[in-house]
Scaffold this motif. Structure first.
Motif, PDB file in Angstrom:
ATOM      1  N   GLN A 103       0.831  -1.208   0.000  1.00 51.44           N
ATOM      2  CA  GLN A 103       0.000   0.000   0.000  1.00 51.44           C
ATOM      3  C   GLN A 103       0.864   1.256   0.000  1.00 51.44           C
ATOM      4  OE1 GLN A 103      -2.629   0.441   3.352  1.00 51.44           O
ATOM      5  NE2 GLN A 103      -3.781   2.107   2.421  1.00 51.44           N
ATOM      6  N   LEU A 104       1.972   1.228   0.749  1.00 52.56           N
ATOM      7  CA  LEU A 104       2.879   2.374   0.782  1.00 52.56           C
ATOM      8  C   LEU A 104       3.461   2.647  -0.605  1.00 52.56           C
ATOM      9  CD1 LEU A 104       4.358   4.456   2.634  1.00 52.56           C
ATOM     10  CD2 LEU A 104       6.187   2.777   2.853  1.00 52.56           C
ATOM     11  N   SER A 105       3.831   1.607  -1.324  1.00 48.27           N
ATOM     12  CA  SER A 105       4.367   1.776  -2.679  1.00 48.27           C
ATOM     13  C   SER A 105       3.310   2.336  -3.624  1.00 48.27           C
ATOM     14  CB  SER A 105       4.882   0.432  -3.209  1.00 48.27           C
ATOM     15  OG  SER A 105       5.980  -0.014  -2.457  1.00 48.27           O
ATOM     16  N   ALA A 106       2.063   1.872  -3.476  1.00 50.32           N
ATOM     17  CA  ALA A 106       0.971   2.393  -4.311  1.00 50.32           C
ATOM     18  C   ALA A 106       0.740   3.876  -4.035  1.00 50.32           C
ATOM     19  CB  ALA A 106      -0.309   1.597  -4.048  1.00 50.32           C
ATOM     20  N   ILE A 107       0.800   4.275  -2.762  1.00 48.72           N
ATOM     21  CA  ILE A 107       0.637   5.686  -2.395  1.00 48.72           C
ATOM     22  C   ILE A 107       1.752   6.524  -2.994  1.00 48.72           C
ATOM     23  CG2 ILE A 107       0.766   7.304  -0.454  1.00 48.72           C
ATOM     24  CD1 ILE A 107      -0.764   5.248   1.207  1.00 48.72           C
ATOM     25  N   GLU A 108       2.992   6.029  -2.915  1.00 46.90           N
ATOM     26  CA  GLU A 108       4.130   6.770  -3.459  1.00 46.90           C
ATOM     27  C   GLU A 108       4.036   6.913  -4.978  1.00 46.90           C
ATOM     28  OE1 GLU A 108       6.396   8.466  -1.840  1.00 46.90           O
ATOM     29  OE2 GLU A 108       5.393   7.867  -0.011  1.00 46.90           O
ATOM     30  N   LEU A 109       3.533   5.884  -5.646  1.00 48.51           N
ATOM     31  CA  LEU A 109       3.345   5.969  -7.103  1.00 48.51           C
ATOM     32  C   LEU A 109       2.365   7.089  -7.450  1.00 48.51           C
ATOM     33  CD1 LEU A 109       3.176   2.195  -8.124  1.00 48.51           C
ATOM     34  CD2 LEU A 109       4.847   3.861  -8.928  1.00 48.51           C
ATOM     35  N   CYS A 110       1.230   7.101  -6.769  1.00 49.61           N
ATOM     36  CA  CYS A 110       0.224   8.149  -7.021  1.00 49.61           C
ATOM     37  C   CYS A 110       0.749   9.519  -6.624  1.00 49.61           C
ATOM     38  CB  CYS A 110      -1.057   7.829  -6.244  1.00 49.61           C
ATOM     39  SG  CYS A 110      -1.843   6.284  -6.713  1.00 49.61           S
ATOM     40  N   TYR A 111       1.469   9.565  -5.524  1.00 49.95           N
ATOM     41  CA  TYR A 111       2.014  10.804  -4.980  1.00 49.95           C
ATOM     42  C   TYR A 111       2.928  11.495  -5.992  1.00 49.95           C
ATOM     43  CZ  TYR A 111       4.141  13.552  -1.156  1.00 49.95           C
ATOM     44  OH  TYR A 111       4.572  14.558  -0.322  1.00 49.95           O
ATOM     45  N   THR A 112       3.847  10.728  -6.570  1.00 49.99           N
ATOM     46  CA  THR A 112       4.782  11.312  -7.535  1.00 49.99           C
ATOM     47  C   THR A 112       4.074  11.705  -8.828  1.00 49.99           C
ATOM     48  OG1 THR A 112       5.374   9.071  -8.250  1.00 49.99           O
ATOM     49  CG2 THR A 112       6.807  10.121  -6.644  1.00 49.99           C
ATOM     50  N   LEU A 113       3.061  10.935  -9.226  1.00 48.38           N
ATOM     51  CA  LEU A 113       2.335  11.257 -10.459  1.00 48.38           C
ATOM     52  C   LEU A 113       1.490  12.521 -10.307  1.00 48.38           C
ATOM     53  CD1 LEU A 113       1.238   7.676 -11.599  1.00 48.38           C
ATOM     54  CD2 LEU A 113       2.935   9.159 -12.692  1.00 48.38           C
TER      55      LEU A 113
ATOM     56  N   ALA B 173      -2.575   9.751   4.128  1.00 51.13           N
ATOM     57  CA  ALA B 173      -2.706   8.291   4.130  1.00 51.13           C
ATOM     58  C   ALA B 173      -1.383   7.631   4.490  1.00 51.13           C
ATOM     59  CB  ALA B 173      -3.191   7.809   2.764  1.00 51.13           C
ATOM     60  N   GLU B 174      -0.283   8.226   4.019  1.00 47.36           N
ATOM     61  CA  GLU B 174       1.039   7.698   4.366  1.00 47.36           C
ATOM     62  C   GLU B 174       1.315   7.855   5.860  1.00 47.36           C
ATOM     63  OE1 GLU B 174       5.697   8.400   3.086  1.00 47.36           O
ATOM     64  OE2 GLU B 174       4.084   8.933   1.699  1.00 47.36           O
ATOM     65  N   CYS B 175       0.919   8.999   6.431  1.00 45.69           N
ATOM     66  CA  CYS B 175       1.098   9.210   7.874  1.00 45.69           C
ATOM     67  C   CYS B 175       0.340   8.147   8.673  1.00 45.69           C
ATOM     68  CB  CYS B 175       0.596  10.598   8.271  1.00 45.69           C
ATOM     69  SG  CYS B 175       1.605  11.965   7.673  1.00 45.69           S
ATOM     70  N   PHE B 176      -0.924   7.914   8.314  1.00 48.19           N
ATOM     71  CA  PHE B 176      -1.730   6.916   9.016  1.00 48.19           C
ATOM     72  C   PHE B 176      -1.194   5.508   8.792  1.00 48.19           C
ATOM     73  CE2 PHE B 176      -5.527   9.987   8.609  1.00 48.19           C
ATOM     74  CZ  PHE B 176      -5.193  10.598   9.808  1.00 48.19           C
ATOM     75  N   LEU B 177      -0.699   5.262   7.582  1.00 51.94           N
ATOM     76  CA  LEU B 177      -0.159   3.934   7.269  1.00 51.94           C
ATOM     77  C   LEU B 177       1.095   3.647   8.087  1.00 51.94           C
ATOM     78  CD1 LEU B 177      -0.533   1.448   5.464  1.00 51.94           C
ATOM     79  CD2 LEU B 177       0.914   2.553   3.776  1.00 51.94           C
ATOM     80  N   LEU B 178       1.914   4.657   8.305  1.00 51.46           N
ATOM     81  CA  LEU B 178       3.098   4.480   9.150  1.00 51.46           C
ATOM     82  C   LEU B 178       2.707   4.128  10.580  1.00 51.46           C
ATOM     83  CD1 LEU B 178       5.341   7.402   7.833  1.00 51.46           C
ATOM     84  CD2 LEU B 178       5.718   4.955   7.498  1.00 51.46           C
TER      85      LEU B 178
ATOM     86  N   CYS C 140      -7.163   4.197   6.941  1.00 53.41           N
ATOM     87  CA  CYS C 140      -6.073   5.147   6.653  1.00 53.41           C
ATOM     88  C   CYS C 140      -6.426   6.040   5.469  1.00 53.41           C
ATOM     89  CB  CYS C 140      -4.783   4.385   6.353  1.00 53.41           C
ATOM     90  SG  CYS C 140      -4.025   3.600   7.787  1.00 53.41           S
ATOM     91  N   CYS C 141      -6.935   5.433   4.406  1.00 54.66           N
ATOM     92  CA  CYS C 141      -7.261   6.194   3.192  1.00 54.66           C
ATOM     93  C   CYS C 141      -8.470   7.096   3.397  1.00 54.66           C
ATOM     94  CB  CYS C 141      -7.512   5.231   2.030  1.00 54.66           C
ATOM     95  SG  CYS C 141      -6.045   4.305   1.521  1.00 54.66           S
ATOM     96  N   LEU C 142      -9.534   6.566   4.011  1.00 49.08           N
ATOM     97  CA  LEU C 142     -10.750   7.363   4.209  1.00 49.08           C
ATOM     98  C   LEU C 142     -10.513   8.507   5.194  1.00 49.08           C
ATOM     99  CD1 LEU C 142     -13.556   4.633   4.313  1.00 49.08           C
ATOM    100  CD2 LEU C 142     -12.928   6.138   2.431  1.00 49.08           C
ATOM    101  N   GLY C 143      -9.746   8.244   6.263  1.00 44.76           N
ATOM    102  CA  GLY C 143      -9.443   9.298   7.224  1.00 44.76           C
ATOM    103  C   GLY C 143      -8.654  10.430   6.595  1.00 44.76           C
ATOM    104  N   ALA C 144      -7.646  10.070   5.795  1.00 40.46           N
ATOM    105  CA  ALA C 144      -6.838  11.095   5.116  1.00 40.46           C
ATOM    106  C   ALA C 144      -7.684  11.861   4.103  1.00 40.46           C
ATOM    107  CB  ALA C 144      -5.656  10.440   4.414  1.00 40.46           C
TER     108      ALA C 144
END
Length: 310
Positions: free
Chosen positions: A66-76, A112-117, A150-154
């Motif tokens: 999930q962290l890798s998926a977030i980073e992919l979207c984040y950079t895009l 979402a990354e903060c909550f995922l951590l 994590c995703c819904l809260g963010a």
């Protein structure tokens, strides 16, 4: 200063100045960050595909996927606009809706990354402090619910912050001295002299940065207390090594985010913020897959199996 009529928000445009002052270094910076962007995409995609293709995934690998998926979207969401700002001499325009959407996505993914951590730190806490209950507590269903929360809260926090920011009256000048619609850069254009517009950002920082960081700190305090009762140095080293990658990413993420967002509007410095944001949005996503690939034995094993299949 003149204010804009908010009824024309749909047709309003902002001008992202980007790096218009760095005329001599444009080409060099563009090539450097293009290479970094491509390597970041490749690294996170490799980790994501490696975990997805693995039939048995422990909770830590699930969260890492999930962290890798977030980073992919984040950079895009951020980097293509940053690269465009290096090509266009006078800056690039972005619509009112586009700017709001970019801010919302950026804050959602970062939150979402903060909550995922936090979820990953809880996983380490259960694995080290309650090893006999680990399989029961960190079940597949529980991990999936954690990921959704994590995703819904963010998403909810980001939506509230974005609406609060874009309800403000903006001054006649709509020149954003940044390469994307970051919250402090947009707040800097607001025609208000009070600190009231900063309250939604402060609330978001408490919910997305301070509270998660305190929860992570609590988890590692409990882990440290549990390790004090472990007499074997080998056992302590093994337990600590499972936390090193998560700790490194946590310090990178929270260190950069805290420097950018937890401070008053009066201390805002466009030039300094652009440099820090450039590192935050380009370099740290590149380091994440490197850190986990080097420190996580399971990831290294999966990547080796992938290479053998190739």
């Amino acid at each position: 200063m003149e204010r804009d009529n908010m009824s024309t928000g749909a047709t309003m445009e902002f001008l992202l100045l980007g790096f218009s002052e760095l005329l001599c270094l444009r080409v060099l910076l563009f090539l450097f960050f293009l290479i970094v962007h491509l390597v970041t995409l490749a690294g996170n995609m490799m980790v994501f595909m490696a975990v997805v293709m693995e039939p048995s995934r422990p909770p830590m690998l699930f969260f890492l996927c999930q962290l890798s998926a977030i980073e992919l979207c984040y950079t895009l969401v951020i980097v293509p606009k940053a690269l465009l700002s290096l090509i266009v001499v006078d800056g690039s325009t972005i619509s009112f809706i586009g700017c709001a959407a970019q801010m919302h996505l950026f804050v959602t993914l970062g939150g979402a990354e903060c909550f995922l951590l936090v979820a990953m730190s809880y996983d380490r806490y259960v694995a080290i402090c309650q090893p006999l209950h680990y399989v029961v507590v960190m079940s597949e269903g529980f991990c999936l619910r954690l990921a959704v929360v994590c995703c819904l809260g963010a998403f909810a926090v980001a939506l509230g912050l974005t609406v609060a920011v874009f309800r403000l009256p903006f001054c006649h000048s709509r020149r954003i001295n940044h390469f994307f619609c970051d919250v402090p850069a947009v707040l800097h254009l607001a025609c208000t002299q009070s600190y009231t517009p900063e309250l939604p950002l402060l609330a978001a920082c408490v919910l997305l940065l301070l509270l998660p960081f305190l929860l992570i700190l609590t988890s590692y305090t409990c882990i440290a207390a549990a390790l004090l009762h472990v007499t074997s140095s080998v056992g302590k080293g093994k337990a600590f090594s499972t936390c090193v990658s998560h700790l490194a990413i946590t310090l990178l993420h929270y260190g950069s985010a805290t420097f950018i967002y937890i401070r008053p509007k009066s201390s805002y410095s466009p030039a300094r913020d652009k440099v820090v944001s450039l590192v935050y949005t380009n370099i740290t996503p590149l380091l994440y897959p490197l850190i986990y690939s080097l420190r996580n034995k399971e990831i290294r094993g999966i990547l080796r199996k992938m290479l053998r299949r190739k």
